[in-house]
Motif scaffolding. Structure first.
Motif, PDB file in Angstrom:
ATOM      1  N   ASP A   1       0.839  -1.193   0.000  1.00 22.81           N
ATOM      2  CA  ASP A   1       0.000   0.000   0.000  1.00 22.81           C
ATOM      3  C   ASP A   1       0.878   1.248   0.000  1.00 22.81           C
ATOM      4  OD1 ASP A   1      -2.159   1.680   0.124  1.00 22.81           O
ATOM      5  OD2 ASP A   1      -2.755   1.129   2.157  1.00 22.81           O
ATOM      6  N   GLY A   2       1.452   1.526  -1.153  1.00 29.09           N
ATOM      7  CA  GLY A   2       2.334   2.674  -1.267  1.00 29.09           C
ATOM      8  C   GLY A   2       2.873   2.779  -2.679  1.00 29.09           C
TER       9      GLY A   2
ATOM     10  N   ARG B   1      -4.577   9.292  -6.157  1.00 34.42           N
ATOM     11  CA  ARG B   1      -5.406   8.159  -6.586  1.00 34.42           C
ATOM     12  C   ARG B   1      -5.588   7.144  -5.459  1.00 34.42           C
ATOM     13  NH1 ARG B   1      -3.262   5.927 -12.211  1.00 34.42           N
ATOM     14  NH2 ARG B   1      -5.002   4.485 -11.869  1.00 34.42           N
ATOM     15  N   LEU B   2      -4.544   6.925  -4.663  1.00 35.02           N
ATOM     16  CA  LEU B   2      -4.643   5.973  -3.550  1.00 35.02           C
ATOM     17  C   LEU B   2      -5.151   6.630  -2.279  1.00 35.02           C
ATOM     18  CD1 LEU B   2      -1.327   3.886  -3.927  1.00 35.02           C
ATOM     19  CD2 LEU B   2      -3.626   3.338  -4.773  1.00 35.02           C
ATOM     20  N   ARG B   3      -5.392   7.927  -2.340  1.00 37.39           N
ATOM     21  CA  ARG B   3      -5.795   8.695  -1.155  1.00 37.39           C
ATOM     22  C   ARG B   3      -4.835   8.496   0.007  1.00 37.39           C
ATOM     23  NH1 ARG B   3     -12.244   7.493  -0.935  1.00 37.39           N
ATOM     24  NH2 ARG B   3     -12.113   6.422  -2.906  1.00 37.39           N
TER      25      ARG B   3
ATOM     26  N   ALA C   1      -9.035  -1.953   5.294  1.00 38.44           N
ATOM     27  CA  ALA C   1      -9.552  -0.583   5.360  1.00 38.44           C
ATOM     28  C   ALA C   1      -8.499   0.355   5.940  1.00 38.44           C
ATOM     29  CB  ALA C   1     -10.814  -0.542   6.208  1.00 38.44           C
TER      30      ALA C   1
ATOM     31  N   LEU D   1      -5.397   0.623 -11.053  1.00 37.53           N
ATOM     32  CA  LEU D   1      -3.988   0.636 -10.660  1.00 37.53           C
ATOM     33  C   LEU D   1      -3.071   1.077 -11.802  1.00 37.53           C
ATOM     34  CD1 LEU D   1      -3.815  -2.722  -8.658  1.00 37.53           C
ATOM     35  CD2 LEU D   1      -3.991  -0.404  -7.755  1.00 37.53           C
TER      36      LEU D   1
END
Lengths: 284, 284
Positions: B29-30, B58-60, B101, B144
């Motif tokens: 997650d990065g 985009r990934l907030r 989450a 993605l």
């Protein structure tokens, strides 16, 4: 959850850190298992270790300490004061060279993280959950399908699609329109009294609880098929339920607001069969 | 490469470790950037930071320390004794809850890793490289596509398909048969004297060097189109070259053993234009 609230072992030693060159961090180059710990035992541990070993074979992660790993997991399960979730993460290890190529001399890193069982609403298993249809479509790659690997951005994005506390899961389709799974669960449909679950040869994770359910369904004499499923199959399903290692089996009560009714007869039959296995943890 | 050979900053502090709850490790997650450092300067730094910022959007990932990050990168580039590669990794940060989450209260982790420039064969840029066609097909997920995110198992597996030292790169197609990229490079084809490069709206990484090449080609008055490309387009290409932030531009001399000839006229024209930009690093 913080490091302080979790019990952590990295390569057998207490500690809350990993090396910055860890390939698990740079590339998601590793695998994980989420294991339920109850009454001091790691539920379905042999099934978890078997899946992990298969994943290592497919990714050519040369981990060999399986006996040691089992011992560590068992000790961590035994040391839990109450119900706990144990996350086991196995990365290829710190990089030994720049770039994507693994040289083959990496030493795998094993991480065990034990956290208290989250406060579940027990009514969810009895009465069923509210699910939605996710917008994100999962990419299809047979080379990665089935493994519980560390490339989980799709799940992170799919889980970010809703915040409502009373929605418990999203059902996800793949880029070609195949029903695959939830964000953290596998999915089963009941049709004509028999069970259907998506084939996971394009994407998705071969869940341990999915495997248990398939076995139990067959032993109960139910029809049980892995097959390609689409939105139309979901629309006509008599019952729908979701599974994972923690929650066991969640009946789906509503889907995008549409009432599916309470847990149906096939779901209840499986739940009755599954109950003792989940409450008195067995190894396999 | 070991931690000892790399210069590392984690959130501005020297150190070789990250927290075990890091979402970059658990989920990929990065995002990351690979930045060439020459003569004490970080080449195309503004383009790298711009792409990283778009990815965060985009990934907030709620990172806000862009000025600080730029300062750190510039200082690390200035401190290099010779040519160096700086890897900048930005993760959403240590998990603040169990599961996929993101709660939104995560504090992003920034990691800077500086390593000496690897010993390249300078002939590769002049004479061209040997490429092969990869077997693995990239999954397609528009959610993605384009980002340089940390889910890189496909690249790891694609890079594991060959060991021969004299093969330098694989060309990869997507699950639907579209030409996408190399394992660590973007790809350009020359047809009728004009340039074509794959659209990256299904998968692939929007490379910084790809962006520079597209700009330079247009400024040189060359025809330059992003479009859908297939194996048939590759088969009839007059010239093929690969790009990334480190190597700049690599002509493809052979593809699966088939001779494509030395660098063609369009490739050479671009190389001549690119040379000064690469040797005297500019910011954008």
């Amino acid at each position: 959850v913080t490091c302080a609230e979790a019990t952590v072992l990295v390569n057998g030693r207490p500690g809350g850190v990993v090396e910055v060159l860890e390939r698990g961090l740079h590339f998601g180059d590793g695998l994980f298992e989420t294991i339920a710990c109850l009454k001091g035992r790691a539920r379905f541990l042999s099934l978890h270790l078997e899946r992990l070993q298969q994943g290592c074979g497919r990714l050519r992660i040369g981990f060999e300490g399986w006996g040691l790993l089992r011992t560590e997991v068992e000790a961590m399960a035994a040391g839990a004061a109450g119900p706990a979730i144990l996350k086991l993460l196995l990365s290829r290890g710190p990089a030994t060279a720049r770039g994507y190529a693994a040289r083959g001399d990496e030493v795998a890193t094993r991480i065990l993280l034990r956290q208290p069982w989250p406060a579940d609403d027990p009514a969810l298993g009895r009465e069923g959950i509210n699910a939605r249809i996710g917008t994100l479509r999962l990419g299809e790659n047979p080379a990665l399908a089935g493994m519980k690997h560390l490339n989980r951005l799709e799940q992170v994005l799919a889980r970010a699609e809703w915040q409502a506390q009373d929605i418990h899961e999203s059902l996800l389709f793949s880029s070609s329109g195949r029903l695959i799974s939830g964000t953290m669960t596998n999915v089963f449909l009941v049709r004509n009294g028999g069970l259907l679950t998506p084939r996971l040869d394009r994407c998705g994770v071969q869940g341990v609880m999915r495997r248990v359910i398939m076995r139990e369904a067959r032993e109960a004499g139910l029809s049980m098929r892995e097959t390609e499923l689409f939105a139309a199959d979901l629309a006509v399903a008599e019952e729908v339920f979701l599974t994972n290692a923690r929650v066991g089996l969640w009946p789906v009560r509503t889907l995008d607001g549409r009432q599916l009714g309470g847990p149906g007869p096939v779901t209840r039959r499986l739940q009755a069969r599954l109950g003792p296995l989940l409450e008195t943890p067995v190894d396999a």
